[in-house]
Write an enzyme that holds these catalytic residues in place. Sequence first.
Site, PDB file in Angstrom:
ATOM      1  N   LYS A  71       0.844  -1.193   0.000  1.00  0.00           N
ATOM      2  CA  LYS A  71       0.000   0.000   0.000  1.00  0.00           C
ATOM      3  C   LYS A  71       0.877   1.240   0.000  1.00  0.00           C
ATOM      4  CE  LYS A  71      -2.421   1.552   3.571  1.00  0.00           C
ATOM      5  NZ  LYS A  71      -3.463   1.644   4.605  1.00  0.00           N
ATOM      6  N   GLN A 143     -13.092   8.368   9.253  1.00  0.00           N
ATOM      7  CA  GLN A 143     -12.815   7.137   9.992  1.00  0.00           C
ATOM      8  C   GLN A 143     -13.923   6.814  10.994  1.00  0.00           C
ATOM      9  OE1 GLN A 143     -10.598   4.863   9.632  1.00  0.00           O
ATOM     10  NE2 GLN A 143      -8.863   5.742   8.555  1.00  0.00           N
ATOM     11  N   ALA A 224      -3.554   8.557  16.396  1.00  0.00           N
ATOM     12  CA  ALA A 224      -2.101   8.754  16.371  1.00  0.00           C
ATOM     13  C   ALA A 224      -1.468   7.818  15.347  1.00  0.00           C
ATOM     14  CB  ALA A 224      -1.505   8.518  17.750  1.00  0.00           C
ATOM     15  N   ASP A 225      -0.917   8.411  14.287  1.00  0.00           N
ATOM     16  CA  ASP A 225      -0.275   7.612  13.245  1.00  0.00           C
ATOM     17  C   ASP A 225       1.049   8.212  12.807  1.00  0.00           C
ATOM     18  OD1 ASP A 225      -1.189   9.843  11.950  1.00  0.00           O
ATOM     19  OD2 ASP A 225      -2.341   8.786  10.430  1.00  0.00           O
ATOM     20  N   SER A 296      -3.782   1.498  18.032  1.00  0.00           N
ATOM     21  CA  SER A 296      -3.825   0.985  16.664  1.00  0.00           C
ATOM     22  C   SER A 296      -3.077   1.927  15.733  1.00  0.00           C
ATOM     23  CB  SER A 296      -5.288   0.860  16.209  1.00  0.00           C
ATOM     24  OG  SER A 296      -5.376   0.509  14.852  1.00  0.00           O
TER      25      SER A 296
END
Length: 330
Positions: A71, A143, A224-225, A296
Amino acid sequence: MNTLLLDSGDVDEHARFGDVIDAVEQAFAAFERGTTQMPAKSYIDLPQYNGDFRSMPAYLNTGDWDAAGLKWVNVHPDNPADHDLPTVLGTMIYSDPETAFPLAIMDGTMLTMKRTGAAAAVATDHLAVEDATTLGIVGAGVQSYTQLEAITEVRPIEEVVVSDPDEERVRRFVDAFGDRFEVRAGSIAEAGHCDVLSTVTPVEDPIVGLEDVGDHTHVNAIGADAAGKHELSDELLQSATIVIDDHEQCTHSGEINVPYGAKVLTDADIHAEIGEIVVGSTAGRTDETGISVFDSTGLAIQDVAAAHVVYEHASEADEGLPFGLIDTDR
């Protein structure tokens, strides 16, 4: 031999949540068993555009099926206002592991939404109270929709409280689900005192404190990414049973990255990776569990698992656009 082109509508139709949740759970189990390959997510940072690219390759073998893919995805927060585009865009290349033939190229944006919701559903199934009927959501962006749709597959949600300073976003969310659930706007604390809470914001200063959640609330920390992002207060995290998806990603760019970097949290504060709970080597919720948090960050194996579901269903239905990407006559 043709490659299948699948747009966002195709992905939405064929990424059926029940099947995607099952596939993502199998992917977490495979990760724990060591039957996956998942190089670290790599970043191209573009501060001049207030965005970044991420490349996410993976292979997994569940024992019943194996799959591989890549991806290519971004996060550009200015896109909606400045370019009328989503914050997150993505493209998924889904390949045959045996031959490396590109079986499909599909929209990765919808795929990301679906697999992220599915991961939260897996965690909710293992960590939320069994009789959970209320869901709080902080952040009413794209989301939030798949969080609700996925979590309702594993718990009989009846009431939903959504909190967002953007009243128009809240109105759209309520309109979308008002005929299926009792949905209302509320404060962060009202959302947090539901049985399950999903936080889906891009903030760097925590907005959910210990006092904002119930004694047995399960929290899916989704927002949080990237390094520096942080939705939940340190006090809340210190009081919770913390479950992560991957140690390297979570300590680098997940919900725990800021307090972990500051040594407010250590490995001793992490209860388990979700794969450990899925395979049964570590307990999920027990009678002694109070607040639980699932950190996650989103794993490439989740994307491959979801792409597997989409490709299989689309192929069976003879849908999508087949095209000759590779000249197989040479």
